[in-house]
Design a protein around this motif. Structure first.
Motif, PDB file in Angstrom:
ATOM      1  N   HIS A   1     -31.908  58.840 -64.987  1.00 22.93           N
ATOM      2  CA  HIS A   1     -33.323  58.616 -64.691  1.00 22.93           C
ATOM      3  C   HIS A   1     -34.191  59.702 -65.308  1.00 22.93           C
ATOM      4  N   MET A   2     -33.697  60.934 -65.365  1.00 20.52           N
ATOM      5  CA  MET A   2     -34.462  61.995 -66.007  1.00 20.52           C
ATOM      6  C   MET A   2     -34.629  61.722 -67.495  1.00 20.52           C
ATOM      7  N   ALA A   3     -33.558  61.248 -68.135  1.00 18.46           N
ATOM      8  CA  ALA A   3     -33.640  60.908 -69.554  1.00 18.46           C
ATOM      9  C   ALA A   3     -34.611  59.753 -69.772  1.00 18.46           C
ATOM     10  N   ARG A   4     -34.564  58.759 -68.904  1.00 20.51           N
ATOM     11  CA  ARG A   4     -35.470  57.629 -69.007  1.00 20.51           C
ATOM     12  C   ARG A   4     -36.925  58.063 -68.817  1.00 20.51           C
ATOM     13  N   ASP A   5     -37.151  58.933 -67.838  1.00 19.92           N
ATOM     14  CA  ASP A   5     -38.506  59.433 -67.595  1.00 19.92           C
ATOM     15  C   ASP A   5     -39.049  60.148 -68.831  1.00 19.92           C
ATOM     16  N   GLU A   6     -38.198  60.916 -69.499  1.00 12.68           N
ATOM     17  CA  GLU A   6     -38.614  61.630 -70.708  1.00 12.68           C
ATOM     18  C   GLU A   6     -38.956  60.647 -71.821  1.00 12.68           C
ATOM     19  N   PHE A   7     -38.146  59.622 -71.965  1.00 14.53           N
ATOM     20  CA  PHE A   7     -38.415  58.575 -72.954  1.00 14.53           C
ATOM     21  C   PHE A   7     -39.774  57.933 -72.706  1.00 14.53           C
ATOM     22  N   VAL A   8     -40.016  57.532 -71.474  1.00 17.16           N
ATOM     23  CA  VAL A   8     -41.277  56.872 -71.130  1.00 17.16           C
ATOM     24  C   VAL A   8     -42.460  57.803 -71.367  1.00 17.16           C
ATOM     25  N   LYS A   9     -42.323  59.047 -70.963  1.00 20.97           N
ATOM     26  CA  LYS A   9     -43.417  60.015 -71.144  1.00 20.97           C
ATOM     27  C   LYS A   9     -43.786  60.155 -72.613  1.00 20.97           C
ATOM     28  N   ARG A  10     -42.774  60.316 -73.460  1.00 22.24           N
ATOM     29  CA  ARG A  10     -43.035  60.523 -74.889  1.00 22.24           C
ATOM     30  C   ARG A  10     -43.570  59.261 -75.547  1.00 22.24           C
TER      31      ARG A  10
END
Length: 425
Positions: free
Chosen positions: A37-46
Motif C-alpha cells: 500500500h505504501m508503494a501504491r500510495d507513492e505511485f498515485v501521488k507521483r
C-alpha cells in the motif's frame, strides 16, 4: 527520438526500495500488505502530480492516465506489479511500474504530442507469494480470453478464497478478505479491456544472465516459453530404519533419487542447451529420521519454445511409471501447462526500431518466466522489453539492474509507445 530521465529513474528506484525493506538490500512486499500500500500510495501521488487521472478496479489494479489529442482513441497501457517474493529484490515487477511512470512523466514534461490516452498501471498479486497462485489478478481480468485449460485455474470465486501462505503483519486469512479491507478496491468498470485499451507494453528485468553474458543492454522479447509442470510420485512402505534389512526395503526416497538421475541423463541426451528443467519441490513421508520413507514426490518444471521439444521430454517422463524404482510404484500427475505465447509482431517491431534508433545494444530474447503480460496478450496486442540483470540474479535480495540500464529500458518503451500511438487509429 526521446529519452527518459536518469535522475528521475534513480530517485524512483531509491524511493520504492524503502517500501518493504528488510535491511538486507532487498524487499519483502506481499500483495495488499501495508508495504504494498505504501508503494501504491507513492505511485498515485507521483502520477497525480503530473495531472494523471487515477482509476482503481474491483481487484485493486491501479490505472493512471494522461489524455491524448483524440478523445475517442483507446488507451495504450504500460505497467507491471509492485508486489515481491519473500526476500526479493528492488527491480522485479516494480521496474515495469517505474518505467511506465517515467514514460508519462517524460511526455508531460517534454510536452510530447500523442493521440491516444496513455496509462501507467499496477497489477495486483503477480507473484502470488502470500496468496497463490502467481499472476492471480491478470488471470481474473483476462479470464474470458484465456484458453480454458489456463482460465479454469483463475476463476474469481476460487481466487477470492485463496488462503494466506503465512501470517504477515496486516494480512488477512484469504485474498478476498484482504481485498475487501484494502483502500485500493474499486469498481469493475475500470478493468483493463479491449473496449477501452488498444495495446499493452511491459518493461522488466531479464532475470537471467543472457544479456550480460552477450554484452547487450536491452532484450527485444519475442515470446514467453511454453512449459509443463508435473508431480512424480513414488510409493513404497515404511519400516524401522535400524531393524529392517536393506535387501527387503522399498525406499521411496531412494526410488525418487534414481528416477531423478534417470530423467536428467535422458533429457540431456536430447542435446538442447536452451531447454531448461527443474525440480524445486520435494515432499517426503513420514519425514522421520528413524523411518524408511514410504512416499516421496517431486516437481518437474520443463520450459522450451518448441512444442516438439516439450513433447520429447514428456515422452521420457511417461516412461517412469512403466519401470519399478527400488521396488516402488511410480505415478505422474500433471499440475499445469502452457503453450508458448508469442508477442504481437507489430509491437515487437516498434521495440526493435526504437532500440536501434536510440543506438542501444540489444538482442532478441525469449522469456522463460511468466508475466502478467502473457495473459494480457490473449486480450490485447502485447509485448515486453527486458533490461540487463547483474549476474542474472532475480527473486533474491542481490537482484540489481543499474539506473542507466533501467532508464534505457524506459526510453525504449517511450519511443515504442509513440510508434504504436501513430500506428493505431
Amino acid at each position: 527520438m526521446y529519452t527518459c530521465s536518469l535522475e528521475r529513474m534513480t530517485d524512483k528506484i531509491k524511493t520504492f526500495s524503502k517500501f518493504g525493506d528488510a535491511g538486507h538490500g532487498g524487499i519483502t512486499r506481499y500483495s495488499l500488505s501495508p508495504e504494498a500500500h505504501m508503494a501504491r500510495d507513492e505511485f498515485v501521488k507521483r502520477m497525480k502530480a503530473i495531472g494523471a487521472e487515477i482509476e482503481v478496479d474491483d481487484v485493486a489494479n491501479i490505472y493512471a492516465t494522461i489524455p491524448g489529442s483524440d478523445p475517442d482513441a483507446k488507451r495504450i497501457v504500460m505497467g507491471s506489479h509492485c508486489d515481491s517474493v519473500k526476500n526479493g529484490g528492488n527491480y522485479d515487477g516494480i521496474l515495469g511500474v517505474m518505467s511506465a511512470m517515467e514514460v508519462l512523466e517524460t511526455i508531460v514534461e517534454d510536452k510530447i504530442p500523442h493521440k491516444h490516452p496513455l496509462t501507467a498501471m499496477i497489477w495486483t498479486n503477480e507473484e502470488g507469494s502470500l496468496y497463490p497462485p502467481a499472476m492471480m489478478v491478470s488471470g481474473i481480468v483476462c479470464n474470458d480470453y484465456l484458453p480454458p485449460e489456463i482460465g479454469k485455474n483463475f476463476k474469481y470465486d476460487d481466487m477470492m478464497a485463496s488462503k494466506a501462505m503465512e501470517a504477515h503483519e496486516g494480512s488477512a486469512p484469504t485474498f478476498g478478505e484482504a481485498l475487501a479491507v484494502s483502500s485500493y478496491k474499486g469498481e469493475r468498470e475500470y478493468r483493463l479491456s479491449p473496449d477501452r485499451y488498444v495495446a499493452n507494453f511491459e518493461t522488466h528485468i531479464e532475470q537471467g544472465p543472457i544479456l550480460e553474458d552477450n554484452g547487450k543492454d536491452i532484450g527485444v522479447v519475442q515470446c514467453v516459453l511454453g512449459m509443463f509442470n508435473y508431480r512424480v510420485k513414488f510409493y513404497g512402505f515404511a519400516a524401522h530404519a535400524g531393524t529392517f534389512p536393506m535387501n527387503k526395503r522399498h525406499d521411496a526416497l531412494y526410488a525418487a533419487a534414481q528416477a531423478l538421475c534417470y530423467l536428467h541423463d535422458e533429457i540431456d541426451k536430447l542435446g538442447r542447451p536452451e531447454l531448461v528443467y527443474t525440480t524445486g519441490e520435494v515432499s517426503i513421508h513420514p519425514c522421520v529420521h528413524t523411518v524408511i520413507p514410504d512416499y516421496v514426490d517431486f516437481s518437474l518444471d520443463v520450459r522450451h519454445e518448441d512444442p516438439k521439444v516439450l513433447e520429447a521430454v514428456m515422452n521420457i517422463l511417461k516412461t517412469l511409471p512403466e519401470k519399478t524404482w527400488a521396488g516402488c510404484k511410480c505415478e505422474i500427475a500433471e499440475q499445469w501447462k502452457r503453450d508458448t505465447v508469442y508477442w504481437d509482431k507489430n509491437l515487437v517491431g516498434f521495440v526493435q526500431e526504437a532500440v536501434d534508433e536510440l543506438g542501444i545494444s540489444n538482442q532478441k530474447i525469449n522469456s522463460g518466466a511468466g508475466h502478467d503480460a502473457q495473459f494480457v496478450s490473449y486480450m490485447l496486442p502485447t509485448t515486453m522489453i527486458f533490461v540487463q540483470s547483474k549476474d542474472g540474479l532475480s527473486h533474491c535480495e542481490p537482484e540489481y539492474s543499474s539506473p542507466e540500464h533501467c532508464t534505457e529500458g524506459a526510453s525504449v518503451m517511450l519511443n515504442a509507445v509513440l510508434k504504436a500511438d501513430e500506428f493505431y487509429k
